[in-house]
Design a protein around this motif. Sequence first.
Motif, PDB file in Angstrom:
ATOM      1  N   VAL A 140       1.965  17.422   6.001  1.00  0.00           N
ATOM      2  CA  VAL A 140       2.945  16.884   6.947  1.00  0.00           C
ATOM      3  C   VAL A 140       2.254  16.069   8.032  1.00  0.00           C
ATOM      4  N   VAL A 141       2.720  14.846   8.204  1.00  0.00           N
ATOM      5  CA  VAL A 141       2.276  13.965   9.285  1.00  0.00           C
ATOM      6  C   VAL A 141       3.462  13.811  10.234  1.00  0.00           C
ATOM      7  N   PRO A 142       3.331  14.188  11.495  1.00  0.00           N
ATOM      8  CA  PRO A 142       4.486  14.151  12.397  1.00  0.00           C
ATOM      9  C   PRO A 142       4.785  12.778  12.986  1.00  0.00           C
ATOM     10  N   PHE A 143       4.430  11.736  12.253  1.00  0.00           N
ATOM     11  CA  PHE A 143       4.655  10.360  12.699  1.00  0.00           C
ATOM     12  C   PHE A 143       5.080   9.508  11.513  1.00  0.00           C
ATOM     13  N   ALA A 144       5.525   8.297  11.804  1.00  0.00           N
ATOM     14  CA  ALA A 144       6.022   7.410  10.761  1.00  0.00           C
ATOM     15  C   ALA A 144       4.906   6.955   9.834  1.00  0.00           C
ATOM     16  N   ALA A 145       5.294   6.561   8.632  1.00  0.00           N
ATOM     17  CA  ALA A 145       4.339   6.040   7.658  1.00  0.00           C
ATOM     18  C   ALA A 145       3.743   4.729   8.153  1.00  0.00           C
ATOM     19  N   GLY A 146       2.489   4.499   7.806  1.00  0.00           N
ATOM     20  CA  GLY A 146       1.832   3.243   8.148  1.00  0.00           C
ATOM     21  C   GLY A 146       1.006   3.274   9.409  1.00  0.00           C
ATOM     22  N   GLY A 147       1.150   4.308  10.238  1.00  0.00           N
ATOM     23  CA  GLY A 147       0.383   4.410  11.471  1.00  0.00           C
ATOM     24  C   GLY A 147      -1.001   4.987  11.232  1.00  0.00           C
ATOM     25  N   PRO A 148      -1.832   5.044  12.282  1.00  0.00           N
ATOM     26  CA  PRO A 148      -3.208   5.537  12.134  1.00  0.00           C
ATOM     27  C   PRO A 148      -3.303   6.949  11.572  1.00  0.00           C
ATOM     28  N   THR A 149      -2.446   7.863  12.060  1.00  0.00           N
ATOM     29  CA  THR A 149      -2.505   9.243  11.577  1.00  0.00           C
ATOM     30  C   THR A 149      -2.075   9.332  10.116  1.00  0.00           C
ATOM     31  N   ASP A 150      -1.088   8.541   9.747  1.00  0.00           N
ATOM     32  CA  ASP A 150      -0.641   8.497   8.355  1.00  0.00           C
ATOM     33  C   ASP A 150      -1.770   8.012   7.443  1.00  0.00           C
ATOM     34  N   PHE A 169      -1.491  16.724  -3.775  1.00  0.00           N
ATOM     35  CA  PHE A 169      -1.135  16.582  -2.367  1.00  0.00           C
ATOM     36  C   PHE A 169      -0.077  15.492  -2.195  1.00  0.00           C
ATOM     37  N   VAL A 170       0.934  15.791  -1.390  1.00  0.00           N
ATOM     38  CA  VAL A 170       1.994  14.840  -1.085  1.00  0.00           C
ATOM     39  C   VAL A 170       2.081  14.681   0.429  1.00  0.00           C
ATOM     40  N   VAL A 171       1.891  13.465   0.923  1.00  0.00           N
ATOM     41  CA  VAL A 171       2.008  13.210   2.358  1.00  0.00           C
ATOM     42  C   VAL A 171       3.482  13.102   2.714  1.00  0.00           C
ATOM     43  N   GLU A 172       3.895  13.904   3.679  1.00  0.00           N
ATOM     44  CA  GLU A 172       5.298  13.949   4.108  1.00  0.00           C
ATOM     45  C   GLU A 172       5.390  13.521   5.575  1.00  0.00           C
ATOM     46  N   ASN A 173       6.021  12.400   5.837  1.00  0.00           N
ATOM     47  CA  ASN A 173       6.177  11.909   7.205  1.00  0.00           C
ATOM     48  C   ASN A 173       7.444  12.489   7.825  1.00  0.00           C
ATOM     49  N   VAL A 174       7.262  13.275   8.881  1.00  0.00           N
ATOM     50  CA  VAL A 174       8.393  13.884   9.596  1.00  0.00           C
ATOM     51  C   VAL A 174       8.321  13.395  11.034  1.00  0.00           C
ATOM     52  N   ASN A 175       8.925  12.264  11.294  1.00  0.00           N
ATOM     53  CA  ASN A 175       8.779  11.576  12.578  1.00  0.00           C
ATOM     54  C   ASN A 175       9.830  12.046  13.581  1.00  0.00           C
ATOM     55  N   GLY A 176       9.513  11.866  14.869  1.00  0.00           N
ATOM     56  CA  GLY A 176      10.492  12.109  15.919  1.00  0.00           C
ATOM     57  C   GLY A 176       9.977  12.978  17.039  1.00  0.00           C
ATOM     58  N   ALA A 177      10.511  12.725  18.244  1.00  0.00           N
ATOM     59  CA  ALA A 177      10.213  13.516  19.440  1.00  0.00           C
ATOM     60  C   ALA A 177       8.714  13.645  19.694  1.00  0.00           C
ATOM     61  N   GLY A 178       8.025  12.514  19.594  1.00  0.00           N
ATOM     62  CA  GLY A 178       6.598  12.507  19.891  1.00  0.00           C
ATOM     63  C   GLY A 178       5.762  13.355  18.959  1.00  0.00           C
ATOM     64  N   GLY A 179       6.273  13.583  17.750  1.00  0.00           N
ATOM     65  CA  GLY A 179       5.534  14.385  16.781  1.00  0.00           C
ATOM     66  C   GLY A 179       5.940  15.842  16.741  1.00  0.00           C
TER      67      GLY A 179
END
Length: 329
Positions: free
Chosen positions: A31-41, A61-71
């Motif tokens: 889980v990445v708490p930010f949108a796809a395409g950013g540095p953390t992603d 492994f599956v990367v799951e972007n769960v964005n919102g509320a500053g992570g």
Amino acid sequence: MKRLLVLAAAAVSLFAANAQTFPGTKPISLVVPFAAGGPTDRVARDLAEALRKSMGGNANFVVENVNGAGGTIGVTKVAKAAADGHTLLLHHIGMASAPALYRKLQYKPLEDFEYLGMINEVPMTLIGKPQLAANNYRDFENYIRANAGKLNIAHAGLGSASHLCGLMWQSAINAKEAMTTIPFGGTAPAMNALVGGQVDLMCDQTTNTTGQIEAGRVKVFAVTTAKPLLGNKLLKDVPTLQEMGLKKFDLTIWHGLYAPKGTPPAVLAQINTALKLALKDPEFIKKQEGLGAVVVADKRVEPAAHKAFVASELDKLKPVIEAAGKFAD
């Protein structure tokens, strides 16, 4: 007592079974708490491949972007996920800044997660618009004091890397009242305003600033790391803020790996072993260097040291954020 011993033996057997069957055929959600395409992603996607290789190619492994509320939405999801090793969190310095920025968090960073090890660190740079009269840090700081109340500092938004860096630096030089803070809806608009001369200065990670510095579109005055960036051809001669008199100033944007609290120890050990192998993968290291990041190779790859580091970052950031008096909730 006999019943307790039987239960304990059963628990040990269950943990051992989990370790033997983990990861099995079930995908591991990173889980990445930010949108796809950013540095953390990008870090997550590079790490997912390196972890797959270090686990013998058996893990999916599956990367799951769960964005919102500053992570915080993504982090909350992992905190409440099943503690079986199949849901992991990859997060940056926001793990340490969120408790001060969000006063109604649904999780506690030091209590609701198992720490698996740090991944990388990204240095930060203090930069100014090209029109500034100062050409080195000493002149820059004198310029700030001579123009108190007339200058402004940009950041990408509340809780962003540039926001945290700016807050810490202003606090360190006692210049909170010397300049106006201007938030932007992201790094790109903040940087565009700086390059265009609409704002005076900014502090952000090398991932975002190196290209602008190299092209001469901004002036660089200092780096925020404890030691000079001798391995960086562009920034090796740029002084650290510690060298400029700001004692113990050390700020990087870092990433770490976490699991829900209660994940079986044997599973945690297996993931940590895979992580340490992944961090030595030449291809992974090369990709991180391409992002301007340095792969962690010290004791913080171990869970206990990782947790101790995050605790120290919490202590460092909390008073600065609270003193600023601006919160995200």
